[in-house]
Write an enzyme that holds these catalytic residues in place. Structure first.
Site, PDB file in Angstrom:
ATOM      1  N   THR A  72       0.859  -1.184   0.000  1.00 49.35           N
ATOM      2  CA  THR A  72       0.000   0.000   0.000  1.00 49.35           C
ATOM      3  C   THR A  72       0.890   1.228   0.000  1.00 49.35           C
ATOM      4  O   THR A  72       1.877   1.277   0.723  1.00 49.35           O
ATOM      5  CB  THR A  72      -0.845   0.028   1.290  1.00 49.35           C
ATOM      6  OG1 THR A  72      -1.833  -0.987   1.197  1.00 49.35           O
ATOM      7  CG2 THR A  72      -1.529   1.378   1.500  1.00 49.35           C
ATOM      8  N   GLY A 108      -5.181  -2.915   8.432  1.00 41.85           N
ATOM      9  CA  GLY A 108      -6.038  -1.740   8.500  1.00 41.85           C
ATOM     10  C   GLY A 108      -7.008  -1.735   9.659  1.00 41.85           C
ATOM     11  O   GLY A 108      -7.305  -0.674  10.220  1.00 41.85           O
ATOM     12  N   THR A 157       0.205   2.156   7.167  1.00 42.72           N
ATOM     13  CA  THR A 157       0.088   1.014   6.264  1.00 42.72           C
ATOM     14  C   THR A 157       0.213  -0.245   7.104  1.00 42.72           C
ATOM     15  O   THR A 157       0.820  -0.229   8.181  1.00 42.72           O
ATOM     16  CB  THR A 157       1.133   1.065   5.128  1.00 42.72           C
ATOM     17  OG1 THR A 157       1.014  -0.123   4.340  1.00 42.72           O
ATOM     18  CG2 THR A 157       2.553   1.167   5.637  1.00 42.72           C
ATOM     19  N   GLY A 158      -0.379  -1.327   6.605  1.00 46.35           N
ATOM     20  CA  GLY A 158      -0.371  -2.574   7.366  1.00 46.35           C
ATOM     21  C   GLY A 158      -1.800  -3.016   7.648  1.00 46.35           C
ATOM     22  O   GLY A 158      -2.712  -2.697   6.876  1.00 46.35           O
ATOM     23  N   ARG A 189     -15.361  -4.922   2.381  1.00 44.05           N
ATOM     24  CA  ARG A 189     -14.488  -4.550   3.507  1.00 44.05           C
ATOM     25  C   ARG A 189     -13.696  -3.275   3.153  1.00 44.05           C
ATOM     26  O   ARG A 189     -13.167  -3.146   2.057  1.00 44.05           O
ATOM     27  CB  ARG A 189     -13.517  -5.703   3.797  1.00 44.05           C
ATOM     28  CG  ARG A 189     -12.496  -5.415   4.895  1.00 44.05           C
ATOM     29  CD  ARG A 189     -11.194  -4.863   4.355  1.00 44.05           C
ATOM     30  NE  ARG A 189     -10.157  -4.764   5.376  1.00 44.05           N
ATOM     31  CZ  ARG A 189      -8.995  -4.139   5.207  1.00 44.05           C
ATOM     32  NH1 ARG A 189      -8.708  -3.570   4.064  1.00 44.05           N
ATOM     33  NH2 ARG A 189      -8.114  -4.095   6.180  1.00 44.05           N
ATOM     34  N   VAL A 190     -13.614  -2.368   4.095  1.00 44.32           N
ATOM     35  CA  VAL A 190     -12.816  -1.156   3.908  1.00 44.32           C
ATOM     36  C   VAL A 190     -11.807  -1.083   5.050  1.00 44.32           C
ATOM     37  O   VAL A 190     -12.157  -1.336   6.209  1.00 44.32           O
ATOM     38  CB  VAL A 190     -13.720   0.099   3.896  1.00 44.32           C
ATOM     39  CG1 VAL A 190     -12.891   1.376   3.845  1.00 44.32           C
ATOM     40  CG2 VAL A 190     -14.680   0.041   2.709  1.00 44.32           C
ATOM     41  N   GLY A 191     -10.566  -0.757   4.719  1.00 44.91           N
ATOM     42  CA  GLY A 191      -9.521  -0.670   5.740  1.00 44.91           C
ATOM     43  C   GLY A 191      -9.281   0.765   6.179  1.00 44.91           C
ATOM     44  O   GLY A 191     -10.124   1.654   5.996  1.00 44.91           O
ATOM     45  N   ASP A 192      -8.107   0.997   6.744  1.00 44.02           N
ATOM     46  CA  ASP A 192      -7.764   2.313   7.290  1.00 44.02           C
ATOM     47  C   ASP A 192      -7.437   3.352   6.218  1.00 44.02           C
ATOM     48  O   ASP A 192      -7.599   4.549   6.445  1.00 44.02           O
ATOM     49  CB  ASP A 192      -6.530   2.173   8.198  1.00 44.02           C
ATOM     50  CG  ASP A 192      -5.330   1.665   7.400  1.00 44.02           C
ATOM     51  OD1 ASP A 192      -5.462   0.630   6.709  1.00 44.02           O
ATOM     52  OD2 ASP A 192      -4.261   2.318   7.435  1.00 44.02           O
TER      53      ASP A 192
HETATM   54  C1  SD4 Z   1      -5.618  -2.048   4.515  1.00 41.43           C
HETATM   55  N1  SD4 Z   1      -3.789  -0.747   5.360  1.00 41.43           N
HETATM   56  O1  SD4 Z   1      -6.506  -2.020   3.675  1.00 41.43           O
HETATM   57  C2  SD4 Z   1      -4.262  -1.457   4.192  1.00 41.43           C
HETATM   58  C3  SD4 Z   1      -3.338  -2.545   3.726  1.00 41.43           C
HETATM   59  C4  SD4 Z   1      -1.885  -2.190   3.656  1.00 41.43           C
HETATM   60  O2  SD4 Z   1       0.240  -2.704   2.963  1.00 41.43           O
HETATM   61  O3  SD4 Z   1      -1.441  -1.160   4.097  1.00 41.43           O
HETATM   62  N2  SD4 Z   1      -1.060  -3.035   3.088  1.00 41.43           N
HETATM   63  O4  SD4 Z   1      -5.766  -2.583   5.611  1.00 41.43           O
END
Ligand code: SD4
Length: 297
Positions: free
Chosen positions: A159, A212, A209-210, A186-189
């Site tokens: 990301t 979410g 990132t990571g 699904r929606v992340g951060d």
């Molecule tokens: C998420 N934060 O949708 C994002 C994924 C991500 O490196 O950062 N991947 O959760």
């Protein structure tokens, strides 16, 4: 003086190249960051952003993107948007042409088409191949993307989140296809202001990132900017967020959660809850890559 930060080794290279070229052409930090994220979205080799990224459990790409400016706290975002490139430009359109912050799903796509974006199929042959692997062995495919534990060389996360500072003004932005093989919808951060990005010229900017879900629960970016407002350096601000997450959220011990920040003096930092992370830093033409490991508890 202009400073730009961008996440992860592979996409960071693509992103900074395009962003610095655009900055030289237009002088606009917002244009530069949009161009950087657009280049990463357009690169089919990058498996977590835009064209050629890993799909949801139905085999469809659902894209999330956001942008925020620190001078007036304006922000725009799209989430779970299918078949539109570049998602970051649609997020910017939301910010600049509507009274809203976020548009979702098919209505974000409809808005994009109304504003001249052309719908297209962003699913590549490689995406189809990986999706077939997922159908055969979902747990193995998910374990790979979370930990790279089957020793394949390509990165499990990429990301792209970017932060920039130019003449006292901050911009933060992010673009992603989210967690691979996620439940549709699904929606992340990343598109969430305060979770995936935050910018306030009175304090600084932060991004994430990571994993979410955990970053969102922690309001990681807002928390880091609040730390900057209290007088912490960018590194201290990120360390505090990562430590707090490790203490309170055990799921972030398994899968990396990264927060990055940029302060008013151009100081930068990043911290993560587990694993390893690379941050690209560009300052007036000089590019460096900084490597980070898990924060000390
Ligand atoms: C998420 N934060 O949708 C994002 C994924 C991500 O490196 O950062 N991947 O959760």
């Amino acid at each position: 003086m202009t400073t730009m930060l961008t996440t992860w080794k592979e996409p960071g290279h693509v992103t900074m190249g395009a962003a610095s070229t655009k900055l030289a052409q237009t002088g606009s930090l917002l244009d530069a960051i949009e161009a950087g994220l657009t280049a990463a979205e357009d690169d089919p080799e990058l498996i977590a952003i835009g064209r050629g990224s890993l799909p949801n459990s139905d085999g469809e790409l659902e894209l999330d993107a956001s942008v925020m400016r620190g001078d007036n706290l304006d922000a725009g975002a799209v989430c779970a948007m299918r078949g539109i490139f570049p998602a970051i430009s649609v997020a910017r359109k939301v910010m600049e042409t509507t009274p809203h912050v976020m548009l979702a799903g098919d209505q974000a796509r409809r808005f994009a088409i109304q504003h001249g974006f052309v719908p297209e199929n962003l699913v590549t042959e490689e995406v189809c191949r990986r999706y077939r692997e997922y159908l055969v062995s979902p747990e193995r495919a998910k374990a790979y993307v979370h930990t790279a534990q089957d020793n394949r060389q390509d990165p499990p996360h990429d990301t792209v989140t970017m932060l920039g500072l130019q003449d006292g003004k901050f911009v933060a932005a992010s673009s992603t296809s989210g967690m691979p093989f996620k439940i549709p919808g699904r929606v992340g951060d990343s598109p969430i202001v305060g979770a995936g990005i935050y910018a306030d010229d009175e304090a600084g900017a932060a991004g994430a990132t990571g994993l979410g879900e955990e970053l969102w629960k922690a309001c990681a970016s807002f928390r880091a900017v609040q730390n900057l407002a209290r007088g912490m350096s960018a590194q201290e601000a990120c360390d505090e967020v990562a430590r707090h997450m490790r203490r309170r959220q055990t799921k972030c011990h398994e899968i990396p959660c990264v927060v990055l920040a940029l302060d008013k003096n151009g100081g930068f930092g990043a911290a993560l809850t587990t694993g390893e992370f690379d941050l690209w830093v560009w300052r007036d033409g000089d590019l460096e890559c900084h490597h980070y490991t898990q924060v000390q508890d």
